[in-house]
Design a protein around this motif. Structure first.
Motif, PDB file in Angstrom:
ATOM      1  N   GLY A  17      72.288  40.557 -48.448  1.00  0.00           N
ATOM      2  CA  GLY A  17      73.200  39.513 -48.888  1.00  0.00           C
ATOM      3  C   GLY A  17      74.654  39.919 -48.911  1.00  0.00           C
ATOM      4  O   GLY A  17      75.510  39.126 -49.285  1.00  0.00           O
ATOM      5  N   THR A  18      74.954  41.145 -48.475  1.00  0.00           N
ATOM      6  CA  THR A  18      76.335  41.605 -48.415  1.00  0.00           C
ATOM      7  C   THR A  18      76.797  41.696 -46.963  1.00  0.00           C
ATOM      8  O   THR A  18      75.983  41.700 -46.028  1.00  0.00           O
ATOM      9  CB  THR A  18      76.503  42.978 -49.074  1.00  0.00           C
ATOM     10  N   LEU A  19      78.101  41.814 -46.772  1.00  0.00           N
ATOM     11  CA  LEU A  19      78.643  41.978 -45.432  1.00  0.00           C
ATOM     12  C   LEU A  19      78.129  43.255 -44.786  1.00  0.00           C
ATOM     13  O   LEU A  19      77.781  43.270 -43.599  1.00  0.00           O
ATOM     14  CB  LEU A  19      80.168  41.996 -45.487  1.00  0.00           C
ATOM     15  N   ALA A  20      78.057  44.346 -45.556  1.00  0.00           N
ATOM     16  CA  ALA A  20      77.570  45.607 -44.996  1.00  0.00           C
ATOM     17  C   ALA A  20      76.135  45.456 -44.500  1.00  0.00           C
ATOM     18  O   ALA A  20      75.774  45.980 -43.433  1.00  0.00           O
ATOM     19  CB  ALA A  20      77.660  46.714 -46.044  1.00  0.00           C
ATOM     20  N   TRP A  21      75.315  44.746 -45.256  1.00  0.00           N
ATOM     21  CA  TRP A  21      73.928  44.505 -44.820  1.00  0.00           C
ATOM     22  C   TRP A  21      73.901  43.714 -43.526  1.00  0.00           C
ATOM     23  O   TRP A  21      73.139  44.030 -42.602  1.00  0.00           O
ATOM     24  CB  TRP A  21      73.174  43.743 -45.910  1.00  0.00           C
ATOM     25  N   LEU A  22      74.736  42.682 -43.439  1.00  0.00           N
ATOM     26  CA  LEU A  22      74.741  41.866 -42.223  1.00  0.00           C
ATOM     27  C   LEU A  22      75.138  42.699 -41.019  1.00  0.00           C
ATOM     28  O   LEU A  22      74.474  42.669 -39.982  1.00  0.00           O
ATOM     29  CB  LEU A  22      75.698  40.686 -42.400  1.00  0.00           C
ATOM     30  N   ARG A  23      76.221  43.452 -41.145  1.00  0.00           N
ATOM     31  CA  ARG A  23      76.659  44.306 -40.035  1.00  0.00           C
ATOM     32  C   ARG A  23      75.548  45.258 -39.601  1.00  0.00           C
ATOM     33  O   ARG A  23      75.313  45.460 -38.409  1.00  0.00           O
ATOM     34  CB  ARG A  23      77.867  45.146 -40.455  1.00  0.00           C
ATOM     35  N   ALA A  24      74.903  45.879 -40.577  1.00  0.00           N
ATOM     36  CA  ALA A  24      73.894  46.897 -40.266  1.00  0.00           C
ATOM     37  C   ALA A  24      72.596  46.305 -39.738  1.00  0.00           C
ATOM     38  O   ALA A  24      71.747  47.037 -39.240  1.00  0.00           O
ATOM     39  CB  ALA A  24      73.607  47.739 -41.510  1.00  0.00           C
ATOM     40  N   SER A  25      72.430  44.970 -39.847  1.00  0.00           N
ATOM     41  CA  SER A  25      71.170  44.326 -39.460  1.00  0.00           C
ATOM     42  C   SER A  25      71.243  43.598 -38.129  1.00  0.00           C
ATOM     43  O   SER A  25      70.199  43.233 -37.574  1.00  0.00           O
ATOM     44  CB  SER A  25      70.741  43.323 -40.544  1.00  0.00           C
ATOM     45  N   VAL A  26      72.444  43.341 -37.615  1.00  0.00           N
ATOM     46  CA  VAL A  26      72.562  42.561 -36.381  1.00  0.00           C
ATOM     47  C   VAL A  26      72.511  43.475 -35.167  1.00  0.00           C
ATOM     48  O   VAL A  26      72.843  44.663 -35.237  1.00  0.00           O
ATOM     49  CB  VAL A  26      73.862  41.737 -36.370  1.00  0.00           C
ATOM     50  N   SER A  27      72.114  42.887 -34.051  1.00  0.00           N
ATOM     51  CA  SER A  27      71.998  43.695 -32.832  1.00  0.00           C
ATOM     52  C   SER A  27      73.353  44.229 -32.381  1.00  0.00           C
ATOM     53  O   SER A  27      73.426  45.305 -31.785  1.00  0.00           O
ATOM     54  CB  SER A  27      71.353  42.869 -31.715  1.00  0.00           C
ATOM     55  N   ARG A  28      74.429  43.496 -32.673  1.00  0.00           N
ATOM     56  CA  ARG A  28      75.771  43.882 -32.227  1.00  0.00           C
ATOM     57  C   ARG A  28      76.118  45.307 -32.623  1.00  0.00           C
ATOM     58  O   ARG A  28      76.727  46.053 -31.847  1.00  0.00           O
ATOM     59  CB  ARG A  28      76.790  42.890 -32.826  1.00  0.00           C
ATOM     60  N   PHE A  29      75.752  45.729 -33.835  1.00  0.00           N
ATOM     61  CA  PHE A  29      76.108  47.056 -34.323  1.00  0.00           C
ATOM     62  C   PHE A  29      74.891  47.984 -34.438  1.00  0.00           C
ATOM     63  O   PHE A  29      74.987  49.030 -35.067  1.00  0.00           O
ATOM     64  CB  PHE A  29      76.782  46.943 -35.699  1.00  0.00           C
ATOM     65  N   SER A  30      73.769  47.597 -33.842  1.00  0.00           N
ATOM     66  CA  SER A  30      72.539  48.375 -34.022  1.00  0.00           C
ATOM     67  C   SER A  30      72.523  49.637 -33.178  1.00  0.00           C
ATOM     68  O   SER A  30      73.024  49.636 -32.043  1.00  0.00           O
ATOM     69  CB  SER A  30      71.322  47.521 -33.661  1.00  0.00           C
ATOM     70  N   PRO A  31      71.910  50.698 -33.686  1.00  0.00           N
ATOM     71  CA  PRO A  31      71.710  51.901 -32.872  1.00  0.00           C
ATOM     72  C   PRO A  31      70.694  51.617 -31.777  1.00  0.00           C
ATOM     73  O   PRO A  31      69.951  50.620 -31.837  1.00  0.00           O
ATOM     74  CB  PRO A  31      71.185  52.925 -33.890  1.00  0.00           C
ATOM     75  N   PRO A  32      70.626  52.479 -30.767  1.00  0.00           N
ATOM     76  CA  PRO A  32      69.745  52.209 -29.622  1.00  0.00           C
ATOM     77  C   PRO A  32      68.291  51.943 -29.997  1.00  0.00           C
ATOM     78  O   PRO A  32      67.642  51.089 -29.378  1.00  0.00           O
ATOM     79  CB  PRO A  32      69.886  53.485 -28.777  1.00  0.00           C
ATOM     80  N   ASP A  33      67.763  52.635 -31.000  1.00  0.00           N
ATOM     81  CA  ASP A  33      66.344  52.470 -31.319  1.00  0.00           C
ATOM     82  C   ASP A  33      66.033  51.163 -32.036  1.00  0.00           C
ATOM     83  O   ASP A  33      64.867  50.789 -32.165  1.00  0.00           O
ATOM     84  CB  ASP A  33      65.852  53.652 -32.164  1.00  0.00           C
ATOM     85  N   ARG A  34      67.048  50.441 -32.516  1.00  0.00           N
ATOM     86  CA  ARG A  34      66.831  49.171 -33.207  1.00  0.00           C
ATOM     87  C   ARG A  34      67.367  47.980 -32.425  1.00  0.00           C
ATOM     88  O   ARG A  34      67.091  46.842 -32.765  1.00  0.00           O
ATOM     89  CB  ARG A  34      67.515  49.194 -34.592  1.00  0.00           C
ATOM     90  N   HIS A  35      68.141  48.264 -31.400  1.00  0.00           N
ATOM     91  CA  HIS A  35      68.869  47.188 -30.735  1.00  0.00           C
ATOM     92  C   HIS A  35      67.960  46.175 -30.054  1.00  0.00           C
ATOM     93  O   HIS A  35      68.135  44.949 -30.216  1.00  0.00           O
ATOM     94  CB  HIS A  35      69.841  47.775 -29.708  1.00  0.00           C
ATOM     95  N   ALA A  36      66.993  46.618 -29.273  1.00  0.00           N
ATOM     96  CA  ALA A  36      66.199  45.700 -28.457  1.00  0.00           C
ATOM     97  C   ALA A  36      65.459  44.673 -29.310  1.00  0.00           C
ATOM     98  O   ALA A  36      65.459  43.475 -29.001  1.00  0.00           O
ATOM     99  CB  ALA A  36      65.213  46.485 -27.591  1.00  0.00           C
ATOM    100  N   ALA A  37      64.832  45.129 -30.382  1.00  0.00           N
ATOM    101  CA  ALA A  37      64.067  44.206 -31.226  1.00  0.00           C
ATOM    102  C   ALA A  37      64.983  43.186 -31.890  1.00  0.00           C
ATOM    103  O   ALA A  37      64.650  41.997 -31.993  1.00  0.00           O
ATOM    104  CB  ALA A  37      63.287  44.989 -32.278  1.00  0.00           C
ATOM    105  N   ARG A  38      66.132  43.630 -32.347  1.00  0.00           N
ATOM    106  CA  ARG A  38      67.055  42.706 -33.003  1.00  0.00           C
ATOM    107  C   ARG A  38      67.684  41.745 -32.000  1.00  0.00           C
ATOM    108  O   ARG A  38      67.875  40.561 -32.300  1.00  0.00           O
ATOM    109  CB  ARG A  38      68.124  43.500 -33.747  1.00  0.00           C
TER     110      ARG A  38
END
Length: 314
Positions: free
Chosen positions: A53-74
């Motif tokens: 529910g915070t901005l930091a959570w949103l940034r860390a959860s979207v594909s735009r800023f995801s690391p390689p191992d999380r990007h494809a699924a997001r």
């Protein structure tokens, strides 16, 4: 007819080999920017996480800023949401809503129409509360790391409000749907503004799709993106060390004379290889949708009265 020249925006660097500055490498040539966008060793900078529910959570959860191992699924979450949307239907809805806004009594400029793509996309993604657009704009103002504390606090409140407005879904699914809206907020509005500015110099009868394509090349609403070298590599003849930061300049690469003859001149046909939407596995999945929404608004405004087109200058 010789088409007009559009001067590069102030601060656009010339094309040349990558240069190393205080904040890392600045990459300007088309081939080098494309190489960095498509090289798996060039990763997006990491962002800190935060409570749901915070901005930091949103940034860390979207594909735009995801690391390689999380990007494809997001990314797949956003792609699935977009696959359910017909770009042509989005365009028609944008036309109807823009016409409705311009018909409001006392409407003197086109500023409200900048929100049309966001309003249409939010509704189609299940956020039917009209206040959602205002909250998305607040998030967009602080979305990229480095915003001031006050903007981040406003964005925190806006993310919480958007979560409450969103249809029931897993938190990460909701985050990536919201990410589509946030990324569309400023970029699509910026594209509309630039298209209206340049439409005045464009040849009569130029198709809106071509106008938008050339504006994306010559005056992109997103001028650069960042990467970090996860491993050592060579880029444009330069040795890049692991951990080095890369600033990839779309505005310069889109005017690279090695790729486009007379790169500062407006073209009657869209240029090939424009990088504003990115490239490779992190290229923007919403390109067709964004262009359809922008085209719906710009089509109406281009054919509106001179009074309204003049309003776009304010």
């Amino acid at each position: 007819m010789r088409l007009p020249t559009i001067t590069a925006a102030p601060g656009t660097p010339p094309c040349g080999p990558p240069t190393l500055g205080d904040d890392g490498w600045v990459v300007t040539r088309h081939a080098d920017v494309l190489a960095a966008l498509t090289d798996s060793r060039c990763v997006v900078p990491s962002v800190p996480d935060g409570p749901v529910g915070t901005l930091a959570w949103l940034r860390a959860s979207v594909s735009r800023f995801s690391p390689p191992d999380r990007h494809a699924a997001r990314r797949a979450v956003g792609v699935a949401a977009l696959d359910a949307l017909d770009p042509e239907e989005l365009r028609r809805h944008a036309v109807r809503l823009t016409e409705r806004i311009l018909d409001l009594p006392g409407e003197e400029d086109v500023t409200p129409a900048r929100r049309v793509p966001l309003l249409v996309l939010a509704e189609r993604l299940g956020l039917t509360n009209p206040a959602a657009a205002t909250e998305v704009v607040a998030v967009a103002a602080a979305y990229h790391p480095g915003a001031d504390a006050a903007a981040e606090r406003r964005a925190d409140r806006a993310v919480a409000a958007l979560l409450a407005m969103s249809p029931p879904a897993a938190a990460e699914v909701t985050a990536n749907r919201l990410g589509l809206l946030v990324q569309a907020a400023d970029a699509t509005a910026g594209l509309i503004d630039a298209a209206l500015r340049h439409a005045r110099a464009a040849p009569d009868g130029l198709a809106t799709a071509t106008l938008l394509a050339e504006v994306l090349r010559l005056d992109p609403p997103v001028r650069a993106t960042r990467r970090v070298a996860a491993d050592a590599l060579r880029l444009g003849g330069q040795r890049v060390r692991a951990g080095d930061r890369l600033l990839l300049r779309f505005d310069a690469a889109n005017r690279d004379p090695a790729v486009i003859a007379e790169p500062d001149r407006f073209r009657a046909q869209p240029a090939v290889g424009v990088l504003t939407f990115g490239a490779g596995h992190r290229g923007c999945p919403a390109q067709r949708h964004a262009l359809a929404l922008a085209a719906g608004v710009v089509d109406v405004l281009r054919h509106a009265s001179g009074r309204l087109i003049e309003g776009s200058r304010r």
